[in-house]
Motif scaffolding. Structure first.
Motif, PDB file in Angstrom:
ATOM      1  N   UNK A   1      29.916 -16.314   5.606  1.00  0.00           N
ATOM      2  CA  UNK A   1      30.798 -17.442   5.971  1.00  0.00           C
ATOM      3  C   UNK A   1      30.113 -18.796   5.825  1.00  0.00           C
ATOM      4  N   UNK A   2      29.375 -18.937   4.751  1.00  0.00           N
ATOM      5  CA  UNK A   2      28.759 -20.213   4.399  1.00  0.00           C
ATOM      6  C   UNK A   2      29.472 -20.687   3.136  1.00  0.00           C
ATOM      7  N   UNK A   3      30.253 -21.728   3.268  1.00  0.00           N
ATOM      8  CA  UNK A   3      30.984 -22.250   2.132  1.00  0.00           C
ATOM      9  C   UNK A   3      32.432 -21.807   2.160  1.00  0.00           C
ATOM     10  N   UNK A   4      33.181 -22.138   1.140  1.00  0.00           N
ATOM     11  CA  UNK A   4      32.771 -22.824  -0.074  1.00  0.00           C
ATOM     12  C   UNK A   4      32.895 -24.347  -0.013  1.00  0.00           C
ATOM     13  N   UNK A   5      33.572 -24.883   0.991  1.00  0.00           N
ATOM     14  CA  UNK A   5      33.971 -26.296   1.055  1.00  0.00           C
ATOM     15  C   UNK A   5      32.968 -27.278   0.466  1.00  0.00           C
ATOM     16  N   UNK A   6      31.847 -27.477   1.118  1.00  0.00           N
ATOM     17  CA  UNK A   6      30.872 -28.488   0.676  1.00  0.00           C
ATOM     18  C   UNK A   6      29.632 -27.835   0.064  1.00  0.00           C
ATOM     19  N   UNK A   7      29.714 -26.546  -0.199  1.00  0.00           N
ATOM     20  CA  UNK A   7      28.563 -25.767  -0.678  1.00  0.00           C
ATOM     21  C   UNK A   7      28.369 -25.914  -2.181  1.00  0.00           C
ATOM     22  N   UNK A   8      27.139 -26.180  -2.567  1.00  0.00           N
ATOM     23  CA  UNK A   8      26.732 -26.154  -3.964  1.00  0.00           C
ATOM     24  C   UNK A   8      25.543 -25.202  -4.033  1.00  0.00           C
ATOM     25  N   UNK A   9      25.602 -24.227  -4.942  1.00  0.00           N
ATOM     26  CA  UNK A   9      24.579 -23.187  -5.030  1.00  0.00           C
ATOM     27  C   UNK A   9      23.713 -23.412  -6.261  1.00  0.00           C
ATOM     28  N   UNK A  10      22.399 -23.284  -6.065  1.00  0.00           N
ATOM     29  CA  UNK A  10      21.419 -23.415  -7.147  1.00  0.00           C
ATOM     30  C   UNK A  10      20.569 -22.155  -7.192  1.00  0.00           C
ATOM     31  N   UNK A  11      20.462 -21.546  -8.375  1.00  0.00           N
ATOM     32  CA  UNK A  11      19.547 -20.404  -8.490  1.00  0.00           C
ATOM     33  C   UNK A  11      18.108 -20.867  -8.661  1.00  0.00           C
ATOM     34  N   UNK A  12      17.921 -22.152  -8.920  1.00  0.00           N
ATOM     35  CA  UNK A  12      16.605 -22.798  -8.976  1.00  0.00           C
ATOM     36  C   UNK A  12      15.726 -22.283 -10.107  1.00  0.00           C
TER      37      UNK A  12
ATOM     38  N   UNK B   1      12.061 -38.374   0.184  1.00  0.00           N
ATOM     39  CA  UNK B   1      12.424 -37.239  -0.656  1.00  0.00           C
ATOM     40  C   UNK B   1      11.799 -37.367  -2.037  1.00  0.00           C
ATOM     41  N   UNK B   2      11.718 -36.257  -2.714  1.00  0.00           N
ATOM     42  CA  UNK B   2      11.279 -36.210  -4.106  1.00  0.00           C
ATOM     43  C   UNK B   2      12.521 -35.997  -4.965  1.00  0.00           C
ATOM     44  N   UNK B   3      12.685 -36.804  -5.976  1.00  0.00           N
ATOM     45  CA  UNK B   3      13.861 -36.712  -6.827  1.00  0.00           C
ATOM     46  C   UNK B   3      13.832 -35.453  -7.685  1.00  0.00           C
ATOM     47  N   UNK B   4      15.016 -34.991  -8.046  1.00  0.00           N
ATOM     48  CA  UNK B   4      15.156 -33.886  -8.994  1.00  0.00           C
ATOM     49  C   UNK B   4      16.516 -34.002  -9.659  1.00  0.00           C
ATOM     50  N   UNK B   5      16.613 -33.434 -10.824  1.00  0.00           N
ATOM     51  CA  UNK B   5      17.898 -33.231 -11.487  1.00  0.00           C
ATOM     52  C   UNK B   5      17.985 -31.741 -11.747  1.00  0.00           C
ATOM     53  N   UNK B   6      19.038 -31.115 -11.229  1.00  0.00           N
ATOM     54  CA  UNK B   6      19.189 -29.672 -11.337  1.00  0.00           C
ATOM     55  C   UNK B   6      20.622 -29.321 -11.685  1.00  0.00           C
TER      56      UNK B   6
ATOM     57  N   UNK C   1      23.333 -28.156  -0.252  1.00  0.00           N
ATOM     58  CA  UNK C   1      22.765 -27.440  -1.387  1.00  0.00           C
ATOM     59  C   UNK C   1      22.066 -26.186  -0.899  1.00  0.00           C
ATOM     60  N   UNK C   2      22.564 -25.023  -1.316  1.00  0.00           N
ATOM     61  CA  UNK C   2      21.923 -23.739  -1.029  1.00  0.00           C
ATOM     62  C   UNK C   2      21.055 -23.399  -2.230  1.00  0.00           C
ATOM     63  N   UNK C   3      19.755 -23.213  -1.986  1.00  0.00           N
ATOM     64  CA  UNK C   3      18.783 -23.111  -3.072  1.00  0.00           C
ATOM     65  C   UNK C   3      17.976 -21.831  -2.933  1.00  0.00           C
TER      66      UNK C   3
ATOM     67  N   UNK D   1      25.522 -30.842 -13.255  1.00  0.00           N
ATOM     68  CA  UNK D   1      24.215 -31.460 -13.051  1.00  0.00           C
ATOM     69  C   UNK D   1      24.255 -32.364 -11.817  1.00  0.00           C
ATOM     70  N   UNK D   2      23.182 -32.314 -11.032  1.00  0.00           N
ATOM     71  CA  UNK D   2      23.052 -33.122  -9.825  1.00  0.00           C
ATOM     72  C   UNK D   2      21.688 -33.807  -9.831  1.00  0.00           C
ATOM     73  N   UNK D   3      21.672 -35.104  -9.584  1.00  0.00           N
ATOM     74  CA  UNK D   3      20.428 -35.846  -9.420  1.00  0.00           C
ATOM     75  C   UNK D   3      20.386 -36.331  -7.975  1.00  0.00           C
ATOM     76  N   UNK D   4      19.362 -35.909  -7.254  1.00  0.00           N
ATOM     77  CA  UNK D   4      19.289 -36.201  -5.826  1.00  0.00           C
ATOM     78  C   UNK D   4      19.392 -37.688  -5.530  1.00  0.00           C
ATOM     79  N   UNK D   5      18.592 -38.504  -6.184  1.00  0.00           N
ATOM     80  CA  UNK D   5      18.588 -39.933  -5.863  1.00  0.00           C
ATOM     81  C   UNK D   5      19.927 -40.599  -6.181  1.00  0.00           C
ATOM     82  N   UNK D   6      20.649 -40.111  -7.171  1.00  0.00           N
ATOM     83  CA  UNK D   6      21.982 -40.640  -7.455  1.00  0.00           C
ATOM     84  C   UNK D   6      22.915 -40.356  -6.281  1.00  0.00           C
ATOM     85  N   UNK D   7      22.860 -39.129  -5.756  1.00  0.00           N
ATOM     86  CA  UNK D   7      23.669 -38.773  -4.579  1.00  0.00           C
ATOM     87  C   UNK D   7      23.337 -39.693  -3.407  1.00  0.00           C
ATOM     88  N   UNK D   8      22.057 -39.879  -3.151  1.00  0.00           N
ATOM     89  CA  UNK D   8      21.640 -40.702  -2.010  1.00  0.00           C
ATOM     90  C   UNK D   8      22.006 -42.161  -2.220  1.00  0.00           C
ATOM     91  N   UNK D   9      21.815 -42.667  -3.441  1.00  0.00           N
ATOM     92  CA  UNK D   9      22.155 -44.063  -3.741  1.00  0.00           C
ATOM     93  C   UNK D   9      23.657 -44.325  -3.638  1.00  0.00           C
TER      94      UNK D   9
END
Length: 178
Positions: free
Chosen positions: A108-119, A24-29, A87-89, A36-44
Protein backbone atom coordinates in the motif's frame (compact mmCIF):
# COMPACT_ATOMS: atom_id res chain seq x y z
CA UNK A 1 39.15 24.27 33.66
CA UNK A 2 35.89 25.86 32.41
CA UNK A 3 37.89 28.29 30.28
CA UNK A 4 39.53 25.39 28.47
CA UNK A 5 36.51 23.08 28.29
CA UNK A 6 34.06 25.54 26.73
CA UNK A 7 36.23 26.53 23.73
CA UNK A 8 37.11 22.87 23.14
CA UNK A 9 33.44 21.92 23.23
CA UNK A 10 32.50 24.70 20.82
CA UNK A 11 35.24 23.68 18.38
CA UNK A 12 34.08 20.06 18.53
CA UNK A 13 30.44 21.04 17.88
CA UNK A 14 31.50 23.23 14.96
CA UNK A 15 33.55 20.43 13.42
CA UNK A 16 30.59 18.04 13.60
CA UNK A 17 28.27 20.61 12.07
CA UNK A 18 30.67 21.56 9.28
CA UNK A 19 31.44 17.92 8.42
CA UNK A 20 27.80 16.83 8.17
CA UNK A 21 26.22 17.07 4.75
CA UNK A 22 23.53 19.73 4.58
CA UNK A 23 22.93 19.97 0.82
CA UNK A 24 21.63 17.41 -1.62
CA UNK A 25 23.66 15.97 -4.46
CA UNK A 26 22.12 16.45 -7.89
CA UNK A 27 21.24 13.57 -10.18
CA UNK A 28 19.35 12.93 -13.37
CA UNK A 29 17.68 9.53 -13.43
CA UNK A 30 15.14 7.70 -15.54
CA UNK A 31 12.23 6.21 -13.62
CA UNK A 32 10.50 2.90 -14.30
CA UNK A 33 8.05 4.65 -16.66
CA UNK A 34 10.96 5.98 -18.76
CA UNK A 35 10.55 9.57 -17.51
CA UNK A 36 13.67 11.60 -16.75
CA UNK A 37 13.96 13.43 -13.42
CA UNK A 38 16.62 15.94 -12.37
CA UNK A 39 16.62 16.52 -8.62
CA UNK A 40 17.72 20.15 -8.66
CA UNK A 41 15.08 21.01 -11.28
CA UNK A 42 12.39 19.57 -8.98
CA UNK A 43 13.73 21.54 -6.02
CA UNK A 44 14.16 24.76 -8.02
CA UNK A 45 10.49 24.42 -9.04
CA UNK A 46 9.48 24.60 -5.38
CA UNK A 47 8.99 20.88 -4.85
CA UNK A 48 10.08 18.72 -1.96
CA UNK A 49 11.46 15.27 -2.76
CA UNK A 50 11.37 12.34 -0.37
CA UNK A 51 14.08 9.85 -1.33
CA UNK A 52 13.45 6.34 0.03
CA UNK A 53 16.04 3.66 -0.65
CA UNK A 54 14.91 0.06 -0.11
CA UNK A 55 16.34 -3.41 -0.66
CA UNK A 56 13.23 -4.01 -0.69
CA UNK A 57 13.02 -5.66 2.70
CA UNK A 58 10.48 -6.60 5.34
CA UNK A 59 11.87 -4.02 7.78
CA UNK A 60 11.61 -1.35 5.06
CA UNK A 61 7.83 -1.55 4.79
CA UNK A 62 6.55 0.31 7.87
CA UNK A 63 8.95 3.29 7.87
CA UNK A 64 8.76 3.79 4.10
CA UNK A 65 4.97 3.51 4.17
CA UNK A 66 4.85 6.06 7.00
CA UNK A 67 7.07 8.48 5.05
CA UNK A 68 4.94 7.96 1.94
CA UNK A 69 1.67 8.56 3.81
CA UNK A 70 2.98 11.77 5.39
CA UNK A 71 4.22 13.02 2.01
CA UNK A 72 0.87 12.13 0.41
CA UNK A 73 -1.02 13.97 3.16
CA UNK A 74 0.73 17.21 2.18
CA UNK A 75 -0.39 16.79 -1.42
CA UNK A 76 -3.97 16.58 -0.14
CA UNK A 77 -3.67 20.09 1.33
CA UNK A 78 -4.59 22.79 -1.22
CA UNK A 79 -1.60 24.97 -0.35
CA UNK A 80 0.84 22.13 -1.08
CA UNK A 81 -0.96 20.13 -3.78
CA UNK A 82 1.52 18.50 -6.13
CA UNK A 83 4.53 19.89 -4.27
CA UNK A 84 5.78 16.71 -2.55
CA UNK A 85 7.33 13.95 -4.65
CA UNK A 86 8.14 10.45 -3.36
CA UNK A 87 10.98 8.54 -5.01
CA UNK A 88 11.25 4.82 -4.19
CA UNK A 89 14.78 3.74 -5.09
CA UNK A 90 16.39 0.31 -5.22
CA UNK A 91 19.59 0.60 -3.22
CA UNK A 92 21.85 -1.65 -5.32
CA UNK A 93 19.82 -1.88 -8.56
CA UNK A 94 19.36 -5.61 -8.14
CA UNK A 95 15.55 -5.63 -8.49
CA UNK A 96 13.52 -4.96 -11.60
CA UNK A 97 11.03 -2.14 -11.97
CA UNK A 98 8.22 -4.71 -11.96
CA UNK A 99 9.45 -6.23 -8.70
CA UNK A 100 9.79 -2.83 -7.01
CA UNK A 101 6.41 -1.61 -8.24
CA UNK A 102 4.74 -4.82 -7.06
CA UNK A 103 6.49 -4.56 -3.68
CA UNK A 104 5.20 -1.01 -3.27
CA UNK A 105 1.68 -1.93 -4.39
CA UNK A 106 1.51 -5.02 -2.16
CA UNK A 107 2.46 -2.83 0.82
CA UNK A 108 0.00 0.00 0.00
CA UNK A 109 2.72 2.42 -1.00
CA UNK A 110 1.55 4.44 -3.97
CA UNK A 111 0.61 4.96 -6.66
CA UNK A 112 -0.48 8.62 -6.18
CA UNK A 113 2.81 10.48 -5.68
CA UNK A 114 5.10 7.46 -6.07
CA UNK A 115 7.89 7.38 -8.63
CA UNK A 116 9.92 4.15 -8.78
CA UNK A 117 13.58 3.90 -9.80
CA UNK A 118 15.42 0.63 -10.31
CA UNK A 119 18.62 2.70 -9.98
CA UNK A 120 20.42 0.79 -12.72
CA UNK A 121 23.21 0.39 -13.49
CA UNK A 122 24.44 -0.98 -10.19
CA UNK A 123 22.91 1.60 -7.86
CA UNK A 124 25.08 4.30 -9.36
CA UNK A 125 22.43 6.73 -10.58
CA UNK A 126 20.84 7.93 -7.32
CA UNK A 127 23.76 7.29 -5.00
CA UNK A 128 22.87 6.45 -1.44
CA UNK A 129 26.48 7.18 -0.49
CA UNK A 130 25.85 10.83 -1.41
CA UNK A 131 23.37 10.88 1.49
CA UNK A 132 25.40 9.31 4.26
CA UNK A 133 25.82 5.72 3.15
CA UNK A 134 23.71 2.62 3.23
CA UNK A 135 21.29 1.30 5.78
CA UNK A 136 17.82 -0.10 5.26
CA UNK A 137 15.59 1.62 4.93
CA UNK A 138 17.06 5.03 4.22
CA UNK A 139 14.96 8.18 3.87
CA UNK A 140 16.18 11.65 2.95
CA UNK A 141 13.94 14.68 2.51
CA UNK A 142 15.28 17.51 0.36
CA UNK A 143 13.86 20.85 -0.67
CA UNK A 144 14.39 24.54 -1.30
CA UNK A 145 16.30 26.47 -3.90
CA UNK A 146 19.40 25.91 -1.76
CA UNK A 147 18.88 22.13 -2.23
CA UNK A 148 18.91 21.54 1.50
CA UNK A 149 18.61 18.18 3.26
CA UNK A 150 15.94 18.45 5.96
CA UNK A 151 15.90 14.79 7.06
CA UNK A 152 18.41 12.02 6.47
CA UNK A 153 18.14 8.82 8.48
CA UNK A 154 18.56 5.12 7.98
CA UNK A 155 18.04 1.81 9.76
CA UNK A 156 15.90 2.06 12.91
CA UNK A 157 16.30 5.86 13.04
CA UNK A 158 14.00 6.22 10.00
CA UNK A 159 11.02 5.30 12.18
CA UNK A 160 10.48 8.96 13.08
CA UNK A 161 7.05 10.16 11.90
CA UNK A 162 7.32 13.46 13.79
CA UNK A 163 10.75 14.13 12.24
CA UNK A 164 9.48 13.32 8.75
CA UNK A 165 6.40 15.52 9.23
CA UNK A 166 8.51 18.42 10.50
CA UNK A 167 11.09 18.03 7.72
CA UNK A 168 8.47 18.18 4.96
CA UNK A 169 6.77 21.15 6.62
CA UNK A 170 10.09 23.00 6.93
CA UNK A 171 11.04 22.20 3.35
CA UNK A 172 7.71 23.59 2.12
CA UNK A 173 7.72 26.66 4.34
CA UNK A 174 10.34 29.28 3.52
CA UNK A 175 11.92 30.68 6.66
CA UNK A 176 11.03 34.28 7.29
CA UNK A 177 13.44 34.60 10.18
CA UNK A 178 17.00 33.34 10.10
Amino acid sequence: MKKILLPALLMFAHSIQSNSQTNATNFTATDCNSNSHTLFTELDNGNVVVLAWVMPCLTCIAPVKTAYNIAKSYNNKPAYAGKVKFYLIDDFADHSCTYLSNWASNNNIGPDILTVFDNAPGGTVIKEDDYGGSGMPHVAIVGGSDHRIFFNKHNDDVNDPAGIEYAIFRALTPASVT
